[in-house]
Scaffold this motif. Structure first.
Motif, PDB file in Angstrom:
ATOM      1  N   ALA A 200       0.844  -1.350  -0.062  1.00  0.00           N
ATOM      2  CA  ALA A 200      -0.023   0.063   0.045  1.00  0.00           C
ATOM      3  C   ALA A 200       0.851   1.363  -0.050  1.00  0.00           C
ATOM      4  O   ALA A 200       0.405   2.403  -0.382  1.00  0.00           O
ATOM      5  CB  ALA A 200      -1.082  -0.142   1.224  1.00  0.00           C
ATOM      6  N   GLN A 204       1.334   5.061  -6.547  1.00  0.00           N
ATOM      7  CA  GLN A 204       0.214   4.569  -7.480  1.00  0.00           C
ATOM      8  C   GLN A 204       0.706   4.450  -8.819  1.00  0.00           C
ATOM      9  O   GLN A 204       1.298   5.316  -9.461  1.00  0.00           O
ATOM     10  CB  GLN A 204      -1.058   5.602  -7.050  1.00  0.00           C
ATOM     11  N   ALA A 209      -4.904   2.049 -10.448  1.00  0.00           N
ATOM     12  CA  ALA A 209      -6.041   2.931 -10.237  1.00  0.00           C
ATOM     13  C   ALA A 209      -7.203   2.146 -10.973  1.00  0.00           C
ATOM     14  O   ALA A 209      -8.192   2.323 -10.343  1.00  0.00           O
ATOM     15  CB  ALA A 209      -5.832   4.181 -10.696  1.00  0.00           C
ATOM     16  N   GLN A 211      -8.088  -0.582 -10.729  1.00  0.00           N
ATOM     17  CA  GLN A 211      -8.720  -1.394  -9.735  1.00  0.00           C
ATOM     18  C   GLN A 211      -9.366  -0.823  -8.666  1.00  0.00           C
ATOM     19  O   GLN A 211      -9.900  -1.649  -7.880  1.00  0.00           O
ATOM     20  CB  GLN A 211      -7.741  -2.696  -9.281  1.00  0.00           C
ATOM     21  N   ASP A 212      -8.963   0.386  -8.225  1.00  0.00           N
ATOM     22  CA  ASP A 212      -9.672   1.263  -7.158  1.00  0.00           C
ATOM     23  C   ASP A 212     -11.139   1.282  -7.384  1.00  0.00           C
ATOM     24  O   ASP A 212     -11.710   1.495  -8.389  1.00  0.00           O
ATOM     25  CB  ASP A 212      -9.077   2.578  -7.231  1.00  0.00           C
ATOM     26  N   VAL A 215     -11.888   5.104  -8.062  1.00  0.00           N
ATOM     27  CA  VAL A 215     -11.421   5.571  -9.174  1.00  0.00           C
ATOM     28  C   VAL A 215     -11.790   4.865 -10.401  1.00  0.00           C
ATOM     29  O   VAL A 215     -12.203   5.475 -11.619  1.00  0.00           O
ATOM     30  CB  VAL A 215      -9.821   5.901  -9.042  1.00  0.00           C
ATOM     31  N   GLY A 216     -11.632   3.460 -10.421  1.00  0.00           N
ATOM     32  CA  GLY A 216     -11.951   2.603 -11.694  1.00  0.00           C
ATOM     33  C   GLY A 216     -13.245   3.045 -12.226  1.00  0.00           C
ATOM     34  O   GLY A 216     -13.050   3.266 -13.385  1.00  0.00           O
ATOM     35  N   ARG A 249      -9.240  11.390  -3.594  1.00  0.00           N
ATOM     36  CA  ARG A 249      -9.132   9.978  -4.110  1.00  0.00           C
ATOM     37  C   ARG A 249      -8.504   9.901  -5.509  1.00  0.00           C
ATOM     38  O   ARG A 249      -7.477   9.268  -5.682  1.00  0.00           O
ATOM     39  CB  ARG A 249     -10.358   9.132  -3.724  1.00  0.00           C
ATOM     40  N   ALA A 253      -4.657   8.587  -6.811  1.00  0.00           N
ATOM     41  CA  ALA A 253      -4.632   7.268  -7.401  1.00  0.00           C
ATOM     42  C   ALA A 253      -4.019   7.858  -8.955  1.00  0.00           C
ATOM     43  O   ALA A 253      -3.398   6.951  -9.387  1.00  0.00           O
ATOM     44  CB  ALA A 253      -5.808   6.759  -7.634  1.00  0.00           C
TER      45      ALA A 253
END
Length: 331
Positions: A200, A204, A209, A211-212, A215-216, A249, A253
């Motif tokens: 973590a 980034q 990103a 996969q976030d 954000v994804g 966020r 990312a």
């Protein structure tokens, strides 16, 4: 070039198409210690090495810390960083092109001045990106990615490496095309595996990103309909967050604010449409601009040249390719 797609569309495939990943070069090089090869820093061309037998090490230009490589390891240079590949860190190096000339698909080479010490075999390759624009794939990636044989055992990346090594050994019909496709796979599999292995606290990446969970979906929405009147508010609503929380966020990312990403992707879509010969007014409308002047201003700010210049340059390239094909010569 880019049409509005349903929820099943592949954002990664779009970015790969825009980046023009491909035009791969690869060759297997047989080596005998002592040996050391210098690969110069390249512009818009990334590289990789797969150690198929023996051991060696790699050092980035300007560093003294060597990364040890064993059989089955792969090392990737996403930004095309200059480096030395050698049997030992202190072996004097020679330029790769002076040693073996230009790499070409399906070639197998031996260094003319290689020693008679411990043997090694390395599959060396590179791939190119589009000469203009920012490639989001490279976001947050270090100069060197090292994946050991142990970490990639029984993964798709290991299979892609084996297939690529087999193709580089021969010159059967279609070798160049197959290598292009395998290099695409190798690059994506390497990014996927490397990203999955980061903790973590690591920087980034654009790949990560996607996969976030916040954000994804926003990135998918923007790519699915770049002409839509996106705002921080309506993107935040999709994520179920406040505007401020979503913006923080996304910035964390992606390394840029949401609307900056929207504009950059619109200009990437526009660049593809212009390259295909579409009129500027049509392209402006396709990416959400009612005003052609505002579109042209944004395009030049992001891409570094006017839309008309971009369109003309690609028209010239199409003409040159057509002339080459008609003359029987194709690069």
């Amino acid at each position: 070039m880019f049409e509005r797609l349903d929820s099943r569309f592949d954002v990664l495939a779009q970015v790969l198409e825009a980046a023009h990943l491909g035009r791969a070069l690869s060759a297997r090089i047989e080596l005998g210690a002592p040996w050391a090869l210098h690969f110069a820093d390249t512009n818009r061309r990334a590289g990789f090495h797969v150690v198929t037998a023996g051991r060696c090490c790699v050092l980035l230009d300007g560093t003294t810390d060597a990364v040890e490589l064993g059989a089955g390891d792969i090392v990737v240079f996403p930004h095309g960083a200059g480096h030395v590949l050698a049997d030992q860190p202190d072996t004097p190096s020679i330029e790769i092109h002076e040693a073996v000339g230009n790499l070409a698909p399906g070639q197998r080479m031996s260094l003319p001045n290689a020693g008679s010490g411990a043997p090694a075999s390395v599959l060396c390759g590179s791939y190119s990106f589009a000469p203009d624009g920012t490639n989001p794939l490279l976001r947050g990636l270090p100069q060197l990615l090292h994946l050991s044989a142990e970490k990639l055992r029984n993964t798709p990346l290991e299979a892609a490496m084996q297939w690529l090594a087999a193709e580089a050994n021969g010159a059967a019909p279609g070798t160049a095309l197959i290598i292009d496709r395998l290099v695409d796979l190798l690059f994506i599999y390497a990014l996927r595996l490397w990203t999955a292995q980061q903790d973590a606290s690591s920087p980034q990446t654009w790949f990560g990103a996607l996969q976030d969970p916040v954000v994804g979906p926003a990135v998918h929405a923007v790519h699915g309909d770049p002409a839509y009147a996106w705002t921080v508010e309506n993107l935040a609503q999709r994520a179920g967050l406040s505007r401020a929380a979503f913006a923080r966020r996304f910035q964390q990312a992606m390394g840029e604010p949401p609307l900056s990403y929207v504009t950059r992707w619109r200009m990437t879509v526009a660049a593809g449409l212009l390259a295909d010969g579409h009129a500027i007014a049509h392209v402006a409308d396709r990416v959400g601009y009612e005003n052609e002047f505002a579109f042209a201003k944004a395009f030049k700010r992001i891409r570094g040249l006017a839309p008309g210049q971009h369109r003309q340059r690609h028209a010239k390239q199409r003409t040159e390719r057509t002339t080459q094909a008609e003359s029987g010569f194709v690069e």
